[in-house]
Design a protein around this motif. Structure first.
Motif, PDB file in Angstrom:
ATOM      1  N   GLU A   1      23.980  43.101  50.115  1.00  0.00           N
ATOM      2  CA  GLU A   1      23.346  43.131  50.877  1.00  0.00           C
ATOM      3  C   GLU A   1      24.177  42.344  51.086  1.00  0.00           C
ATOM      4  O   GLU A   1      25.514  41.893  51.090  1.00  0.00           O
ATOM      5  CB  GLU A   1      22.253  41.860  50.340  1.00  0.00           C
ATOM      6  N   ASN A   2      23.333  41.910  52.954  1.00  0.00           N
ATOM      7  CA  ASN A   2      24.430  40.925  54.013  1.00  0.00           C
ATOM      8  C   ASN A   2      24.715  39.541  53.483  1.00  0.00           C
ATOM      9  O   ASN A   2      23.295  38.932  52.983  1.00  0.00           O
ATOM     10  CB  ASN A   2      23.891  40.629  55.762  1.00  0.00           C
ATOM     11  N   GLY A   3      25.369  39.093  53.659  1.00  0.00           N
ATOM     12  CA  GLY A   3      25.320  37.434  52.982  1.00  0.00           C
ATOM     13  C   GLY A   3      26.740  37.094  53.617  1.00  0.00           C
ATOM     14  O   GLY A   3      27.350  35.281  52.951  1.00  0.00           O
ATOM     15  N   VAL A   4      27.711  37.249  53.855  1.00  0.00           N
ATOM     16  CA  VAL A   4      28.860  36.809  53.653  1.00  0.00           C
ATOM     17  C   VAL A   4      29.535  37.131  55.693  1.00  0.00           C
ATOM     18  O   VAL A   4      31.186  36.849  55.620  1.00  0.00           O
ATOM     19  CB  VAL A   4      30.419  37.688  53.806  1.00  0.00           C
ATOM     20  N   GLU A   5      28.653  36.434  56.492  1.00  0.00           N
ATOM     21  CA  GLU A   5      29.201  36.363  57.897  1.00  0.00           C
ATOM     22  C   GLU A   5      30.504  35.652  58.044  1.00  0.00           C
ATOM     23  O   GLU A   5      30.993  35.715  59.332  1.00  0.00           O
ATOM     24  CB  GLU A   5      27.912  36.464  59.418  1.00  0.00           C
ATOM     25  N   ALA A   6      30.065  34.688  57.876  1.00  0.00           N
ATOM     26  CA  ALA A   6      30.665  33.075  57.931  1.00  0.00           C
ATOM     27  C   ALA A   6      32.314  32.893  57.112  1.00  0.00           C
ATOM     28  O   ALA A   6      32.750  32.164  56.888  1.00  0.00           O
ATOM     29  CB  ALA A   6      30.169  31.799  57.694  1.00  0.00           C
ATOM     30  N   LEU A   7      32.103  34.213  55.995  1.00  0.00           N
ATOM     31  CA  LEU A   7      33.241  33.926  55.189  1.00  0.00           C
ATOM     32  C   LEU A   7      34.734  34.909  55.570  1.00  0.00           C
ATOM     33  O   LEU A   7      34.621  36.076  56.429  1.00  0.00           O
ATOM     34  CB  LEU A   7      33.037  34.448  53.755  1.00  0.00           C
ATOM     35  N   THR A   8      36.030  34.342  55.473  1.00  0.00           N
ATOM     36  CA  THR A   8      36.707  35.471  55.517  1.00  0.00           C
ATOM     37  C   THR A   8      38.096  35.505  54.347  1.00  0.00           C
ATOM     38  O   THR A   8      37.504  34.764  53.650  1.00  0.00           O
ATOM     39  CB  THR A   8      38.123  34.603  56.597  1.00  0.00           C
ATOM     40  N   GLY A   9      38.936  36.117  54.222  1.00  0.00           N
ATOM     41  CA  GLY A   9      39.653  36.267  53.410  1.00  0.00           C
ATOM     42  C   GLY A   9      39.205  37.192  51.970  1.00  0.00           C
ATOM     43  O   GLY A   9      40.079  37.520  51.164  1.00  0.00           O
ATOM     44  N   MET A  10      38.052  37.893  52.733  1.00  0.00           N
ATOM     45  CA  MET A  10      37.835  39.100  51.174  1.00  0.00           C
ATOM     46  C   MET A  10      37.790  40.184  51.802  1.00  0.00           C
ATOM     47  O   MET A  10      37.424  40.765  53.023  1.00  0.00           O
ATOM     48  CB  MET A  10      36.312  38.538  50.857  1.00  0.00           C
ATOM     49  N   VAL A  11      36.932  41.360  51.129  1.00  0.00           N
ATOM     50  CA  VAL A  11      36.421  42.628  51.541  1.00  0.00           C
ATOM     51  C   VAL A  11      35.767  42.878  51.390  1.00  0.00           C
ATOM     52  O   VAL A  11      35.054  43.419  50.002  1.00  0.00           O
ATOM     53  CB  VAL A  11      38.341  43.808  51.006  1.00  0.00           C
ATOM     54  N   PRO A  12      34.639  43.151  52.123  1.00  0.00           N
ATOM     55  CA  PRO A  12      33.805  43.569  51.949  1.00  0.00           C
ATOM     56  C   PRO A  12      33.089  44.890  51.989  1.00  0.00           C
ATOM     57  O   PRO A  12      33.556  45.757  52.638  1.00  0.00           O
ATOM     58  CB  PRO A  12      33.041  43.118  52.719  1.00  0.00           C
ATOM     59  N   ILE A  13      32.589  45.690  50.666  1.00  0.00           N
ATOM     60  CA  ILE A  13      31.841  46.652  50.457  1.00  0.00           C
ATOM     61  C   ILE A  13      30.403  47.077  50.442  1.00  0.00           C
ATOM     62  O   ILE A  13      30.841  46.571  49.356  1.00  0.00           O
ATOM     63  CB  ILE A  13      32.842  47.222  49.013  1.00  0.00           C
ATOM     64  N   PRO A  14      30.094  48.124  51.170  1.00  0.00           N
ATOM     65  CA  PRO A  14      29.138  48.195  51.323  1.00  0.00           C
ATOM     66  C   PRO A  14      28.438  49.231  49.984  1.00  0.00           C
ATOM     67  O   PRO A  14      29.253  50.198  49.896  1.00  0.00           O
ATOM     68  CB  PRO A  14      28.488  48.722  52.264  1.00  0.00           C
ATOM     69  N   ILE A  15      27.256  48.621  49.484  1.00  0.00           N
ATOM     70  CA  ILE A  15      26.863  49.658  47.971  1.00  0.00           C
ATOM     71  C   ILE A  15      25.389  49.576  48.824  1.00  0.00           C
ATOM     72  O   ILE A  15      24.886  48.621  48.196  1.00  0.00           O
ATOM     73  CB  ILE A  15      27.289  48.331  46.899  1.00  0.00           C
ATOM     74  N   ALA A  16      24.876  50.638  49.124  1.00  0.00           N
ATOM     75  CA  ALA A  16      22.916  50.487  49.412  1.00  0.00           C
ATOM     76  C   ALA A  16      22.704  51.587  47.844  1.00  0.00           C
ATOM     77  O   ALA A  16      21.770  52.313  48.177  1.00  0.00           O
ATOM     78  CB  ALA A  16      23.299  50.988  50.229  1.00  0.00           C
ATOM     79  N   SER A  17      23.476  52.013  47.586  1.00  0.00           N
ATOM     80  CA  SER A  17      22.982  52.634  46.029  1.00  0.00           C
ATOM     81  C   SER A  17      23.773  52.529  44.870  1.00  0.00           C
ATOM     82  O   SER A  17      24.844  52.179  45.353  1.00  0.00           O
ATOM     83  CB  SER A  17      22.590  54.387  46.624  1.00  0.00           C
ATOM     84  N   TRP A  18      23.481  53.034  43.187  1.00  0.00           N
ATOM     85  CA  TRP A  18      24.000  53.075  41.874  1.00  0.00           C
ATOM     86  C   TRP A  18      25.612  53.857  42.632  1.00  0.00           C
ATOM     87  O   TRP A  18      26.376  53.665  41.936  1.00  0.00           O
ATOM     88  CB  TRP A  18      22.750  53.261  41.206  1.00  0.00           C
ATOM     89  N   SER A  19      25.036  54.786  42.727  1.00  0.00           N
ATOM     90  CA  SER A  19      26.366  55.960  43.248  1.00  0.00           C
ATOM     91  C   SER A  19      27.208  55.240  43.894  1.00  0.00           C
ATOM     92  O   SER A  19      28.645  55.124  44.079  1.00  0.00           O
ATOM     93  CB  SER A  19      25.588  57.119  44.103  1.00  0.00           C
TER      94      SER A  19
END
Length: 335
Positions: free
Chosen positions: A49-67
């Motif tokens: 889910e979205n929720g890291v707009e104010a965060l930095t220093g991490m790598v966000p990987i989108p996960i939309a399914s179990w696969s």
């Protein structure tokens, strides 16, 4: 089991490290869950889910399914993954369990029984299948020595039998049971107003006194709560390890891998053969009845996610093609 149990040395040390530890981070909205996890060493966020707009220093990987999650785990379990990251944050573990529930429902569906969710299956079959699926993936990450932080939403609830208010999670009891099985420690984050400064402060609670009854785990920190920061969390957990060491008279070591590694069997797949088999099966089903197209689509999307098709899979995704072929055979009773 290719192990001679009489040649395995006795385990006589405790790992004084956050590596390979799995922590469930429970808290209400805006309690600081994602911020805390972003302070962990070299974090990658598996984002359901979205929720890291104010965060930095991490790598966000989108996960939309179990696969998507399984593919991310496979990449993290490579030398390149371990070279780049030390911490894996599942944000949120709540939504990941829901994706898993839907995925298992698709796997358990047959021509006689259609299931939207695994938790709808009879006699606990869905819960068992979910524990197996989740356990395999989390064990892979544990074997790599990652610090695993699982974010779970908390919310106010009311006990229908007693009418008493309590703090629970947004997962059903059965799904929460699947989720909590694979963590070492459950912490609860809460926000309070500081009377002197009139500002909000965030705290990490290690006991039920914080308000969430599920708080606790393998380690018992010497404090009931600390101000919310990753350093304070680490100090509390490692302090608990020190206490355990002193109480039981055991030595501590610092290691970046678990003391016991459980090998997860990996199957090998012939992608070309699987792709040809998929084409043969679907051609046969469509020749029998064009109405089968909807059922074929349901099976494929049950594995890959809504809107995705099997013809775009690559050899690196052979495991997913194997799942699709297996599920098609089960759905249409093909030997």
């Amino acid at each position: 089991m290719a192990v001679n149990i009489f040649q395995v040395p006795k385990k006589e040390t405790v790992n004084r490290s956050m590596q390979s530890k799995s922590i469930m981070v429970v808290g209400k909205s805006k309690s600081g869950k994602s911020t805390l996890c972003s302070e962990a060493p070299r974090p990658v966020f598996l984002m359901t889910e979205n929720g890291v707009e104010a965060l930095t220093g991490m790598v966000p990987i989108p996960i939309a399914s179990w696969s998507d999650f399984k593919q991310a785990v496979n990449q993290l379990c490579t030398p390149q993954g371990r070279e780049n990251f030390d911490s894996v944050v599942i944000d949120t573990y709540t939504n990941l369990i829901l994706l898993l529930d839907k995925y298992v429902g698709g796997k358990l569906s047959t021509e006689k029984q259609s299931l939207d969710f695994g938790s709808d299956a009879d006699y606990g079959k869905g819960a068992k299948a979910m524990r197996n699926e989740l356990g395999i993936q989390l064990q892979k990450l544990a074997n790599q020595g990652y610090i695993l932080l699982n974010i779970v939403h908390a919310e106010d609830k009311v006990d229908f039998d007693t009418g008493k208010a309590y703090i629970g999670t947004s997962l059903s009891n059965s799904l929460y049971g699947v989720a909590e099985k694979f963590v070492d420690q459950i912490i609860y984050l809460k926000t309070e107003e500081d009377r002197q400064s009139k500002t909000e402060k965030h705290y990490i609670c290690f006991t039920k006194k914080g308000g969430f009854n599920g708080t606790g785990g393998r380690f018992t920190p010497n404090v009931e709560r600390v101000e919310c920061s990753y350093k304070n969390l680490e100090d509390a957990i490692l302090g608990a390890v020190d206490t355990l060491s002193e109480t039981k008279g055991v030595k501590t070591v610092v290691d970046d891998k678990p003391a016991v590694q459980i090998e997860v069997a990996e199957e090998t797949y012939d992608f070309k053969a699987l792709k040809d088999e998929f084409q043969t099966i679907t051609n046969q089903l469509m020749a029998e009845d064009t109405a089968n197209s909807d059922a074929i689509k349901q099976v494929v999307e049950g594995v890959l996610g809504a809107g995705k098709t099997a013809n775009k899979l690559t050899p690196a995704q052979a495991e997913l093609m194997a799942e699709i072929v297996t599920n098609l055979k089960q759905r249409f009773n093909i030997n």
